[in-house]
Scaffold this motif. Structure first.
Motif, PDB file in Angstrom:
ATOM      1  N   PHE A 328       3.701  -1.217  10.332  1.00 51.04           N
ATOM      2  CA  PHE A 328       2.947  -1.250   9.082  1.00 51.04           C
ATOM      3  C   PHE A 328       2.824  -2.671   8.544  1.00 51.04           C
ATOM      4  O   PHE A 328       3.671  -3.532   8.781  1.00 51.04           O
ATOM      5  N   ASP A 329       1.752  -2.877   7.787  1.00 49.09           N
ATOM      6  CA  ASP A 329       1.518  -4.176   7.139  1.00 49.09           C
ATOM      7  C   ASP A 329       2.137  -4.246   5.758  1.00 49.09           C
ATOM      8  O   ASP A 329       2.397  -5.332   5.242  1.00 49.09           O
ATOM      9  N   SER A 330       2.318  -3.093   5.117  1.00 47.71           N
ATOM     10  CA  SER A 330       2.804  -3.074   3.735  1.00 47.71           C
ATOM     11  C   SER A 330       3.685  -1.848   3.522  1.00 47.71           C
ATOM     12  O   SER A 330       3.455  -0.794   4.128  1.00 47.71           O
ATOM     13  N   LEU A 331       4.679  -2.008   2.690  1.00 47.31           N
ATOM     14  CA  LEU A 331       5.553  -0.907   2.275  1.00 47.31           C
ATOM     15  C   LEU A 331       5.278  -0.637   0.806  1.00 47.31           C
ATOM     16  O   LEU A 331       5.376  -1.540  -0.027  1.00 47.31           O
ATOM     17  N   ARG A 332       4.923   0.621   0.510  1.00 45.86           N
ATOM     18  CA  ARG A 332       4.539   0.959  -0.861  1.00 45.86           C
ATOM     19  C   ARG A 332       5.401   2.116  -1.380  1.00 45.86           C
ATOM     20  O   ARG A 332       4.964   3.266  -1.417  1.00 45.86           O
ATOM     21  N   PRO A 333       6.618   1.832  -1.799  1.00 49.78           N
ATOM     22  CA  PRO A 333       7.381   2.874  -2.488  1.00 49.78           C
ATOM     23  C   PRO A 333       6.872   2.999  -3.919  1.00 49.78           C
ATOM     24  O   PRO A 333       6.582   1.991  -4.571  1.00 49.78           O
ATOM     25  N   TRP A 374       5.006  -3.707  -1.803  1.00 50.03           N
ATOM     26  CA  TRP A 374       4.021  -3.468  -2.873  1.00 50.03           C
ATOM     27  C   TRP A 374       4.460  -4.157  -4.159  1.00 50.03           C
ATOM     28  O   TRP A 374       5.512  -3.819  -4.737  1.00 50.03           O
ATOM     29  N   PRO A 375       3.711  -5.152  -4.641  1.00 52.48           N
ATOM     30  CA  PRO A 375       4.147  -5.964  -5.789  1.00 52.48           C
ATOM     31  C   PRO A 375       4.539  -5.178  -7.038  1.00 52.48           C
ATOM     32  O   PRO A 375       5.520  -5.537  -7.699  1.00 52.48           O
ATOM     33  N   PHE A 377       6.072  -2.456  -7.428  1.00 56.34           N
ATOM     34  CA  PHE A 377       7.227  -1.563  -7.327  1.00 56.34           C
ATOM     35  C   PHE A 377       8.430  -2.062  -8.131  1.00 56.34           C
ATOM     36  O   PHE A 377       9.034  -1.316  -8.902  1.00 56.34           O
ATOM     37  N   GLU A 378       8.790  -3.308  -7.972  1.00 57.71           N
ATOM     38  CA  GLU A 378       9.969  -3.820  -8.670  1.00 57.71           C
ATOM     39  C   GLU A 378       9.801  -3.711 -10.179  1.00 57.71           C
ATOM     40  O   GLU A 378      10.739  -3.316 -10.898  1.00 57.71           O
ATOM     41  N   ALA A 379       8.597  -4.029 -10.661  1.00 59.11           N
ATOM     42  CA  ALA A 379       8.343  -3.917 -12.100  1.00 59.11           C
ATOM     43  C   ALA A 379       8.396  -2.466 -12.561  1.00 59.11           C
ATOM     44  O   ALA A 379       8.877  -2.171 -13.660  1.00 59.11           O
ATOM     45  N   MET A 380       7.911  -1.548 -11.725  1.00 57.43           N
ATOM     46  CA  MET A 380       7.966  -0.131 -12.079  1.00 57.43           C
ATOM     47  C   MET A 380       9.407   0.324 -12.260  1.00 57.43           C
ATOM     48  O   MET A 380       9.752   1.008 -13.236  1.00 57.43           O
ATOM     49  N   VAL A 381      10.265  -0.062 -11.319  1.00 58.04           N
ATOM     50  CA  VAL A 381      11.678   0.342 -11.392  1.00 58.04           C
ATOM     51  C   VAL A 381      12.343  -0.294 -12.602  1.00 58.04           C
ATOM     52  O   VAL A 381      13.098   0.357 -13.339  1.00 58.04           O
ATOM     53  N   ALA A 382      12.044  -1.568 -12.838  1.00 56.48           N
ATOM     54  CA  ALA A 382      12.657  -2.265 -13.970  1.00 56.48           C
ATOM     55  C   ALA A 382      12.192  -1.688 -15.300  1.00 56.48           C
ATOM     56  O   ALA A 382      12.978  -1.494 -16.232  1.00 56.48           O
ATOM     57  N   THR A 383      10.903  -1.376 -15.411  1.00 55.15           N
ATOM     58  CA  THR A 383      10.352  -0.841 -16.657  1.00 55.15           C
ATOM     59  C   THR A 383      10.876   0.552 -16.940  1.00 55.15           C
ATOM     60  O   THR A 383      11.008   0.949 -18.099  1.00 55.15           O
ATOM     61  N   HIS A 477      -2.403   1.824 -12.990  1.00 52.23           N
ATOM     62  CA  HIS A 477      -1.882   0.699 -13.759  1.00 52.23           C
ATOM     63  C   HIS A 477      -2.097  -0.635 -13.047  1.00 52.23           C
ATOM     64  O   HIS A 477      -2.356  -1.654 -13.687  1.00 52.23           O
ATOM     65  N   ASP A 478      -2.016  -0.646 -11.709  1.00 56.26           N
ATOM     66  CA  ASP A 478      -2.192  -1.902 -10.993  1.00 56.26           C
ATOM     67  C   ASP A 478      -3.645  -2.383 -11.068  1.00 56.26           C
ATOM     68  O   ASP A 478      -3.910  -3.583 -11.123  1.00 56.26           O
TER      69      ASP A 478
END
Length: 510
Positions: A328-333, A374-375, A377-383, A477-478
């Protein structure tokens, strides 16, 4: 309200709805009519919110004056010549209306600067990108959506327990399951989108899009029209013959929802599937990536999607390893969107803590294998620290939701939705996408969403309000964040905030 010098009142739209919207007060148009009956003179008031509708407004003004006037509308394209053409348009408008005793006045002092700035953005941005941002700033639809989503099929070959449609016990109904967007309808709308300056389309489903008998033809048709194309799939039907055609068609992106780095977790989240089907999925994905390599292609760009739940929150690192092994090229959790039926799978604070602990190693594995994490993701978890299913709490209430310029969605039954949460505002049986996209009804909801905090309770066509609890875990949201980033990066953000209140007629013409 205030009475203007020279005893003039202003007309802002070609009808009560547009006039009242720009005047920012219901009933303003009725008061304008009353003032005219009292003998007051009137003029077309030019603002950023009607500058591309002055031709129809001039014709309307002429009828109000008991005359006729024919002024062609101003074409926003090409943007590079727009400032000069706008001045010429105003002069033409002035000459035509002066003959019938109606004035024209530029009330928006910032409008020339807005148009000059937009013109300066080309060629740094594409014409369509500039027009889309200019549309947000001027509150008008000047070009088609950046992206359009087609939900082409309602049936599914999986029963993911987090799914709000096909999870066990959801019972969507026989009629719903028959829902399928006809290929000829799809083609007509793709033709329209290509003419409208849309960049690309998504082939999606309320089930599994590869079930649709024309799935591959849908990709090929949109690519032939010059559009970018991506699709979502669970991968189980992506067998070698289909995989080869996807690659050979030049499809741009594939989002494959795996939601499990191991067979045990995969089967727990997909109760209908058997162990052999997990192996089949892995083989399908390996084959697609190998064939892509053989062809020397980088398309489709592939994204491994994992809906993060209570069952797989501990698998973030194995998910990165699996993505690397498959190619895969990208991981999107992405975090589960919690509803009543899947509440037992909701993430808890300890799940979030586990993901935050595993995130650095996940990033390392992705970086080592050239995989994009996926950029958002980290903000989603933090928020989502306090409520793990709520990652956009008040963001678009405060800033506005510009989704009505960036995205459109058609469901299998032809219903148009404002966004990926069900917000119906029309149906393709009522007209083409182009007609509906630029129509008054779509404009009403587009503008309401841009001032979401004031319009939360505005009913959509199905009676549900514009703002619901699902907006707290926005699927788009993105996209909205990219729109605001583009407004900031382009410098257009300084014109985005609410325009001044324009003068209106005084009650009774006094």
């Amino acid at each position: 309200m205030r009475v203007l010098e020279k005893d003039i009142v202003y007309l802002y739209g070609n009808g009560a709805m547009m006039h009242d919207r720009i005047a920012r007060r219901a009933g303003s148009y009725a008061e304008l009519e009353q003032a005219l009956r009292g003998g007051r003179r009137f003029a077309v008031g030019v603002t950023r919110e009607n500058c591309f509708a002055l031709g129809p407004i001039a014709s309307y003004a002429a009828v109000m004056a008991g005359c006729r006037a024919n002024v062609p509308p101003l074409d926003p394209s090409p943007v590079t010549t727009l400032p000069k053409r706008f001045q010429m348009h105003l002069e033409t408008l002035g000459r035509a209306l002066d003959k019938i005793g109606v004035g024209v006045e530029l009330l928006d002092a910032e409008l020339p600067a807005i148009l000059d700035h937009a013109a300066s953005l080309v060629p740094r941005m594409t014409e369509a990108e500039v027009l889309r941002l200019l549309g947000v700033v001027t509150r008008q639809s000047l070009v088609g959506p950046h992206w359009f989503v087609f939900e082409v099929e309602n049936r599914c070959n999986e029963d993911c327990i987090y799914c709000n449609i096909h999870a066990k016990g959801r019972r969507p109904g026989a009629e719903f399951l028959k829902g399928r967007l006809p290929f000829d309808v799809y083609k007509r709308q793709v033709d329209d989108l290509a003419r409208m300056g849309t960049d690309g389309v998504t082939i999606l489903a309320n089930g599994e899009p590869t079930v649709h008998p024309n799935f591959i033809e849908m990709i090929e048709y949109a690519k032939a029209k010059g559009l970018r194309v991506n699709f979502f799939t669970n991968g189980l039907l992506l067998k070698p013959d289909i995989a080869r055609r996807v690659v050979d068609a030049g499809c741009d992106e594939m989002f494959c929802t795996v939601s499990g780095a191991t067979a045990d977790v995969f089967l727990k989240l997909h109760p209908k599937q058997k162990p052999a089907e997990y192996d089949l999925l892995m083989n399908n994905l390996r084959y697609l990536h190998e064939y892509r390599r053989e062809r020397g292609s980088t398309f489709p760009r592939t994204l491994a999607v994992h809906v993060m739940t209570r069952a797989n929150a501990h698998e973030l690192v194995p998910m990165a390893e699996q993505a690397a092994w498959l190619g895969f090229d990208s991981l999107r959790p992405q975090l589960i969107r919690v509803d009543e039926h899947n509440f037992p799978m909701a993430l808890r604070p300890d799940d979030r803590e586990r993901m935050m602990r595993d995130l650095p190693r996940c990033k390392e594995i992705c970086a080592e294998n050239g995989i994009e994490l996926w950029p958002p993701f980290e903000a989603m978890v933090a928020t989502a620290e306090e409520t793990p299913d709520n990652w956009t709490p008040d963001e678009f209430l405060e800033d506005g939701c510009p989704i009505g310029w960036a995205l459109g969605l058609a469901k299998a039954n032809g219903d148009l939705s404002l966004c990926c949460v069900v917000k119906p505002l029309g149906n393709l049986s009522e007209g083409s996408i182009g007609e509906l996209w630029h129509g008054e009804e779509y404009q009403r909801y587009r503008l309401a969403a841009l001032e979401l905090d004031q319009n939360k309770d505005l009913p959509m066509r199905d009676g549900r309000p514009l703002f619901t609890y699902r907006c707290l875990r926005c699927d788009n949201h993105d996209i909205n964040r990219r729109t605001f980033a583009a407004l900031r990066d382009s410098g257009m953000i300084r014109f985005y905030r609410g325009a001044p209140a324009w003068p209106v007629a005084a009650a009774g013409g006094a």
